[in-house]
Each structure stands twice: as structure tokens, then as C-alpha cells.
Enzyme design. Sequence first.
Site, PDB file in Angstrom:
ATOM      1  N   TYR A  31       5.048   2.739 -14.293  1.00 40.91           N
ATOM      2  CA  TYR A  31       5.828   3.632 -13.434  1.00 40.91           C
ATOM      3  C   TYR A  31       5.407   3.406 -11.985  1.00 40.91           C
ATOM      4  O   TYR A  31       4.215   3.257 -11.696  1.00 40.91           O
ATOM      5  CB  TYR A  31       5.557   5.093 -13.811  1.00 40.91           C
ATOM      6  CG  TYR A  31       6.257   6.097 -12.907  1.00 40.91           C
ATOM      7  CD1 TYR A  31       7.645   6.248 -12.947  1.00 40.91           C
ATOM      8  CD2 TYR A  31       5.525   6.892 -12.019  1.00 40.91           C
ATOM      9  CE1 TYR A  31       8.277   7.175 -12.118  1.00 40.91           C
ATOM     10  CE2 TYR A  31       6.165   7.818 -11.199  1.00 40.91           C
ATOM     11  CZ  TYR A  31       7.543   7.954 -11.252  1.00 40.91           C
ATOM     12  OH  TYR A  31       8.172   8.869 -10.434  1.00 40.91           O
ATOM     13  N   ASP A  73      -0.085  -1.720  -7.977  1.00 38.19           N
ATOM     14  CA  ASP A  73       0.191  -0.308  -7.741  1.00 38.19           C
ATOM     15  C   ASP A  73      -1.016   0.477  -8.260  1.00 38.19           C
ATOM     16  O   ASP A  73      -1.141   0.729  -9.462  1.00 38.19           O
ATOM     17  CB  ASP A  73       1.486   0.101  -8.447  1.00 38.19           C
ATOM     18  CG  ASP A  73       1.833   1.565  -8.202  1.00 38.19           C
ATOM     19  OD1 ASP A  73       0.986   2.295  -7.621  1.00 38.19           O
ATOM     20  OD2 ASP A  73       2.942   1.981  -8.586  1.00 38.19           O
ATOM     21  N   LYS A 101      -2.129   9.700  -4.568  1.00 37.74           N
ATOM     22  CA  LYS A 101      -2.969  10.623  -5.348  1.00 37.74           C
ATOM     23  C   LYS A 101      -4.348  10.840  -4.707  1.00 37.74           C
ATOM     24  O   LYS A 101      -4.432  11.565  -3.729  1.00 37.74           O
ATOM     25  CB  LYS A 101      -3.012  10.170  -6.813  1.00 37.74           C
ATOM     26  CG  LYS A 101      -1.576  10.134  -7.389  1.00 37.74           C
ATOM     27  CD  LYS A 101      -1.416  10.042  -8.875  1.00 37.74           C
ATOM     28  CE  LYS A 101       0.034  10.328  -9.267  1.00 37.74           C
ATOM     29  NZ  LYS A 101       0.799   9.257  -9.791  1.00 37.74           N
TER      30      LYS A 101
HETATM   31  C1  LIG Z   1       2.261   8.814  -9.353  1.00 33.57           C
HETATM   32  C2  LIG Z   1       2.582   7.367  -9.237  1.00 33.57           C
HETATM   33  C3  LIG Z   1       3.517   6.864  -8.317  1.00 33.57           C
HETATM   34  C4  LIG Z   1       4.389   7.775  -7.505  1.00 33.57           C
HETATM   35  O1  LIG Z   1       3.674   8.544  -6.623  1.00 33.57           O
HETATM   36  P1  LIG Z   1       4.356   9.899  -6.048  1.00 33.57           P
HETATM   37  O2  LIG Z   1       3.355  10.398  -5.076  1.00 33.57           O
HETATM   38  O3  LIG Z   1       4.573  10.774  -7.227  1.00 33.57           O
HETATM   39  O4  LIG Z   1       5.630   9.493  -5.406  1.00 33.57           O
HETATM   40  C5  LIG Z   1       3.638   5.507  -8.185  1.00 33.57           C
HETATM   41  N1  LIG Z   1       2.908   4.664  -8.917  1.00 33.57           N
HETATM   42  C6  LIG Z   1       2.009   5.089  -9.825  1.00 33.57           C
HETATM   43  C7  LIG Z   1       1.193   4.108 -10.583  1.00 33.57           C
HETATM   44  C8  LIG Z   1       1.836   6.457 -10.023  1.00 33.57           C
HETATM   45  O5  LIG Z   1       0.979   6.884 -10.964  1.00 33.57           O
END
Ligand SMILES: *Cc1c(COP(=O)(O)O)cnc(C)c1O
Length: 430
Positions: free
Chosen positions: A153, A246, A274
Site C-alpha cells: 500500500y 516506501d 508516520k
Molecule cells: C500509511 C502509509 C502510506 C500513506 O500514508 P498517509 O499518511 O496515510 O497518507 C503510504 N505508504 C505506506 C507504506 C503506508 O504504510
Amino acid sequence: MHTTGSAVNKAAERSSELYSRALAVSPGGVHSPVRAFGQTGGSPLFIRSAEGSTLTDVDGNTYTDFCMAFGPLILGHNDPAVAAAAHAALDDGWSYGTAEPWSTELAELTRAGIPWAEKIRFVNSGTEAVMSALRLARAVTGRNRILKFAGCYHGHTDAMLIEAGSGLAGTASSAGITPGVAVDTLVAPLNDVDELHTAFDLYGHELAAAIIEPMPANHGLLPQTGEFLGELASLCRQHGTQLIFDEVISGFRTGFGGCAERFTIEPDIVTWGKIIGGGFPVGAYAGRAELMQHIAPEGDVYQAGTLSANPVAMRAGLATLLQLQDGSVYNYLEQLGVQLERGIAGIDGINITRVDSVFWLWPGSSVSGEAPPRSPACFDNTVTERFPDFYSHLLEAGIYLPPSPWEACFIAAAHQPEDMEKLVAAIGSF
Ligand SMILES: *Cc1c(COP(=O)(O)O)cnc(C)c1O
């Protein structure tokens, strides 16, 4: 409803009432879909406050929290240093719309720990970081297509709301995405070196970027091998494709340097989110100076934000990362992780996959027999079918997990060994 004899689950009257009101004014009553509790068979709890490892809902029930806001709160709720930094920022006025000292301090801090990520740009979410990283990759390669992996994701930018279709071709996983966007995103399976080679043989020359969660934690927890990630990195190099890690979850979580450090792979671009904002809205993308110089105003890749590098968020992020620098927090989290893993190992019917302070609880067995499972294909419907009973059992025992069978759980520095014991006991009595 059976009770545990503790102060939990008195009633959910106020939560129910708030949910009805919210449903009237917001889609599904929530502002992010998973919060609607759709996969738990229940309805959302409305939280009033949080402290350390404990959530308190509007009805006065308390829960030991292993969701931890889906990852940002590696220190726990209301950490004193982060709280002090945020309060101080509020005292100084909270948004200037111009340059301030703290984003530079935070940038210097990340660069000191992660030297290859020479320059950083702060944005407001992980989604924004990914969206901007993709734009940068397309700009510097002059190519359109992106390769992603099924089970990863990357936030909700159009180009990433694409799931595996036939072959490598992606299809939109949301309404409202144009076929033109879908065509440019290809999807390969995780942990499959042969398929990876096929993808690059066929499309390598067209790929601006390959993007991966090096520790996929959004479809359960699917640890990848160093071999697979290394193969991806070398194929990207051979084909002039930008490698994007990511690390919105894994950054500052699997050690300060995240998975890049763990696997000694330097991606071209890393995305963070995060933890880097300490629980405030922050995302970031970073890479070598030579690459990042293409971002406006130095270069011609436009990207901006009214609230980017907001001082409250920057100061909270600083107060968080400063506590992670010397590694002692990671050592403590690992102790708790080992304790949990050992406790659950003896329990039939529930499996745990853990990487550092990230863990995932799942019933049933891996369809492929792989241990640990490394791709979504390893699971059957048992996981989703058994989840509602499992979830409500734990909730009644005063344990709050993310309200979805596919979300990972998090250990925070505010957790105590007793919290782990409580979780193990609750799982054991399921
Ligand atoms: C949470 C997440 C996102 C998206 O971040 P948001 O702050 O919710 O937009 C993108 N990539 C990964 C791996 C994530 O866990």
C-alpha cells in the site's frame, strides 16, 4: 456479552450515539475507511483520550492499544517530550507560511543517521510523499510507467490505487481512476524473482520507477528477503529505473535507518511518514542531492504545500526522532517483541508474524506452507472469516487492535511487559 471483571466494556452508548451523528454528516461516519470497523462486525469506538499504552473511549472504557494510530506513535501516547515540544510550538504561534529553524534541524537529524538521503522535502502525509516521489522519478527518467507490488500500500494517490489485473497490467482498485492512469501502473507479485525478471525484460526500458514497501505491512506483514530486494535494486540499476523504498511504516521503526539500513540497499528515493511526525501530519521524501535538486525551486519538478513543515509537526517529529537516535528504544521494543512472540508460540490457532516492533496476528495456516508468508497468495479466507470473533474477544478483554484483519499491530516504548502478558492471556483464552 461476557465481562472480564475489569473496568472495560461497560457500555458503548456514547460511541453509538456519536456514530449515528457522524453517519449523518460524513461518508460512513469516518474520515478514513478502516475506522468504520467494517471488518470487525462491530461499530467504531469513539476515543476521548490516550496516555502511554492506554486508550479511553467516550463511555469510559479503557483499552491497551496495539494500533498506536497505525504506526506513528513509536513512543506511545502523550509522550512527555513530544507533548512538551508541541506545547512549546503552540506557544510560539503555530504556522508561519515561511522558513523556520525546525525543519532544518529535523533534516540534519535524518541526514546524520541516514547519510545517503542527502536532501529531504517535507510534505503533509505519506500519500503526498509517494505522489511527489513518483513525479520526481518520471521527471528524471522521462518515462511514464511505474512498477508496484501486489500487497503493498502506498497511500491513495491515483497511480497507486491499482491492483493486479491479468499479467502485469494493473486495474483500478477504486472508482474514479482513469484508464490512462491505470495503464501506467504495472503490478508484480512480491517475493517472486522470476516474475520480477519477466517484468523488467518486458517493460524495464519504460519504467520510471519501481516502488515497494521493503517491509510490506499493509496486507498483514509480509517480510521480504534480502535476495528479493537486492534483485529488485540491481534490475532497477540495469534498466535506469528509479528505486523507491516506501518506508512510511518501516522508516525509523526497523531501526533509525529503516529497511534501507537493514538490507544495506540505498534506494534512489525514500518516502517517510508516520513516525517522522511523531503523530502529527508529516510525510517526507528524500534522496541524493543530485536527484533532489530537480525539485522546485531548485529544479523544474513542481511540488508545494501551504502547511508543509508546519512548526508544531516539525518540533514533535524532532522530539520523537531525538529519542530514537541512540538505539535504546529499539532494544527495549525488541525485548517486548520477543516476549510476545514466545507467549503466542504456544497458542494453537493463532499465528504471529513479527519484524521488530511490528507484528501481525492471523488465524489459520499459510496456504503455501511458507513461513513466514511473504505474499498475499499465502492466505485463504480463514483470515477474514475468523477476524470478527477474534476482534470482539480481544476488545472485551480490553485490547484494542487495528480494526481490520490485514492491518499490522505496533509495540511502543510506552508498553510494559504486563501489557504483553495481557495480550497473550487474551489471545490464549480465545
Ligand atoms: C500509511 C502509509 C502510506 C500513506 O500514508 P498517509 O499518511 O496515510 O497518507 C503510504 N505508504 C505506506 C507504506 C503506508 O504504510
